[in-house]
Design a protein around this motif. Structure first.
Motif, short mmCIF file in Angstrom:
data_model
loop_
_atom_site.label_atom_id
_atom_site.label_comp_id
_atom_site.label_asym_id
_atom_site.label_seq_id
_atom_site.Cartn_x
_atom_site.Cartn_y
_atom_site.Cartn_z
N SER A 240 10.58 -6.17 -1.85
CA SER A 240 11.29 -5.70 -3.04
C SER A 240 10.36 -5.13 -4.09
O SER A 240 9.17 -5.44 -4.14
N GLU A 241 10.92 -4.27 -4.91
CA GLU A 241 10.24 -3.73 -6.08
C GLU A 241 11.26 -3.58 -7.20
O GLU A 241 12.47 -3.62 -6.96
N VAL A 242 10.76 -3.43 -8.42
CA VAL A 242 11.63 -3.39 -9.59
C VAL A 242 11.76 -1.96 -10.12
O VAL A 242 10.77 -1.23 -10.21
N ASP A 243 13.00 -1.59 -10.44
CA ASP A 243 13.27 -0.30 -11.09
C ASP A 243 14.36 -0.55 -12.14
O ASP A 243 15.54 -0.68 -11.80
N THR A 244 13.95 -0.65 -13.39
CA THR A 244 14.90 -0.99 -14.45
C THR A 244 15.95 0.10 -14.67
O THR A 244 16.99 -0.16 -15.27
N SER A 245 15.69 1.32 -14.18
CA SER A 245 16.67 2.40 -14.36
C SER A 245 17.95 2.15 -13.58
O SER A 245 18.97 2.80 -13.82
N LEU B 115 0.83 -1.20 0.00
CA LEU B 115 0.00 0.00 0.00
C LEU B 115 0.86 1.25 0.00
O LEU B 115 0.56 2.23 -0.71
N ALA B 116 1.93 1.24 0.78
CA ALA B 116 2.85 2.39 0.80
C ALA B 116 3.44 2.61 -0.60
O ALA B 116 3.61 3.75 -1.04
N GLN B 117 3.73 1.51 -1.31
CA GLN B 117 4.24 1.62 -2.68
C GLN B 117 3.21 2.25 -3.61
O GLN B 117 3.53 3.10 -4.43
N ILE B 118 1.96 1.81 -3.46
CA ILE B 118 0.88 2.36 -4.30
C ILE B 118 0.74 3.86 -4.07
O ILE B 118 0.62 4.65 -5.01
N LEU B 119 0.76 4.26 -2.80
CA LEU B 119 0.63 5.67 -2.46
C LEU B 119 1.79 6.48 -3.02
O LEU B 119 1.64 7.64 -3.43
N ASP B 120 2.97 5.85 -3.05
CA ASP B 120 4.15 6.52 -3.57
C ASP B 120 4.02 6.75 -5.08
O ASP B 120 4.50 7.77 -5.61
N ARG B 121 3.35 5.82 -5.76
CA ARG B 121 3.17 5.95 -7.21
C ARG B 121 1.99 6.84 -7.58
O ARG B 121 2.01 7.51 -8.60
N GLU B 122 0.94 6.80 -6.76
CA GLU B 122 -0.29 7.53 -7.08
C GLU B 122 -0.27 8.90 -6.40
O GLU B 122 -0.85 9.12 -5.35
N GLY B 123 0.40 9.83 -7.04
CA GLY B 123 0.59 11.15 -6.45
C GLY B 123 -0.70 11.89 -6.17
O GLY B 123 -0.83 12.55 -5.13
#
Length: 271
Positions: free
Chosen positions: A236-241, A129-137
């Motif tokens: 974990s989460e993915v960041d291809t950069s 949920l914290a990840q979702i909130l981080d993405r959904e500005g």
């Protein structure tokens, strides 16, 4: 919190665990947590009452009686016991007392999840949920609006969570955004940390260039456990950069083993 409040909170947390362990009823623990949140709502709107609950001139038994007289007929027996135990301790300030109650209400819900065998799932849901909130500005901005009514913010988040998380995660998240301490992302992430701590684990937040499978996560958890001297929970989460490797955050410490990080450090050295 000052020292007196930290001691009061630790004492109260121990008593909460004893109260809930003696009951062994998940529904009762959930109701106790929710009722404590209701008490917090009342105290938030009444400064005089907050002060009365930490009045050191009044004996502990008098403060416990105050809790029973005001809330005894309105909250569950478990919640009343938790409130009385908190009131019997000495707190440094009214603010610390109320924040302590928030912590105790959350603990009751997390212990209920533990009794249900879902504490690990709740930890993961809170992290996601914290990840979702981080993405959904846009959503996070709405939830961060201190001028917006709490009911409206709870409604917005409830629509996002409905049918997707356990009742424990939903209750914890709705309480966090209706009474923000920092911002929605940090508040929810902090709840995940608390859930991990109750399992004697520390969260390692990992950003990797590619998806980590269960075996890789287990190996990483073991290695980090040896470094930090305690069991680790890998999220974990993915960041291809990142181009390759991974970046790991444990508390305030960051271990950057990503390719992008190495390139950035190399460029800095060349300047």
């Amino acid at each position: 919190m000052k020292a007196a409040s930290r001691e009061a909170l630790a004492n109260s947390q121990s008593r909460v665990d004893e109260i809930l362990a003696g009951d062994k009823n998940v529904a009762s623990a959930v109701q106790a947590g929710l009722d404590i949140f209701e008490v917090v709502d009342v105290l938030d709107g009444d400064r005089e009452l907050r002060v009365s609950f930490i009045d050191v001139a009044a004996p502990a038994e008098a403060r416990k009686s105050l809790a029973e007289n005001l809330f005894g007929s309105k909250i569950s027996a478990g919640a009343l016991s938790i409130l009385q135990e908190a009131a019997a301790n000495q707190w440094s300030s009214p603010k610390d007392f109320v924040n302590g109650l928030v912590s105790l209400g959350r603990r009751a819900l997390l212990r209920a999840a533990e009794a249900q065998g879902q504490l690990g799932q709740v930890e993961d849901e809170l992290f996601r949920l914290a990840q979702i909130l981080d993405r959904e500005g846009e959503l996070t901005q709405l939830l961060s609006d201190r001028t917006a009514e709490s009911a409206r913010k709870r409604g917005l988040l409830a629509n996002v969570l409905y049918g997707k998380v356990t009742m424990f995660t939903e209750a914890l998240a709705l309480q966090a955004i209706s009474r923000p301490e920092q911002n929605p992302i940090d508040d929810v992430a902090g709840l995940a940390d608390t859930a991990a701590a109750l399992q004697d684990r520390t969260i390692a937040r990992v950003v990797a260039a590619g998806e980590l499978n269960e075996g890789q996560q287990a190996v990483l958890a073991e290695k980090l456990g040896k470094i930090y001297g305690r069991a680790m929970s890998i999220h974990s989460e993915v960041d291809t950069s990142l181009l390759g490797g991974m970046r790991i955050r444990v508390g305030d410490e960051i271990i950057d083993g990503s390719t992008a990080g190495k390139i950035a450090r190399f460029r800095a050295q060349m300047v």
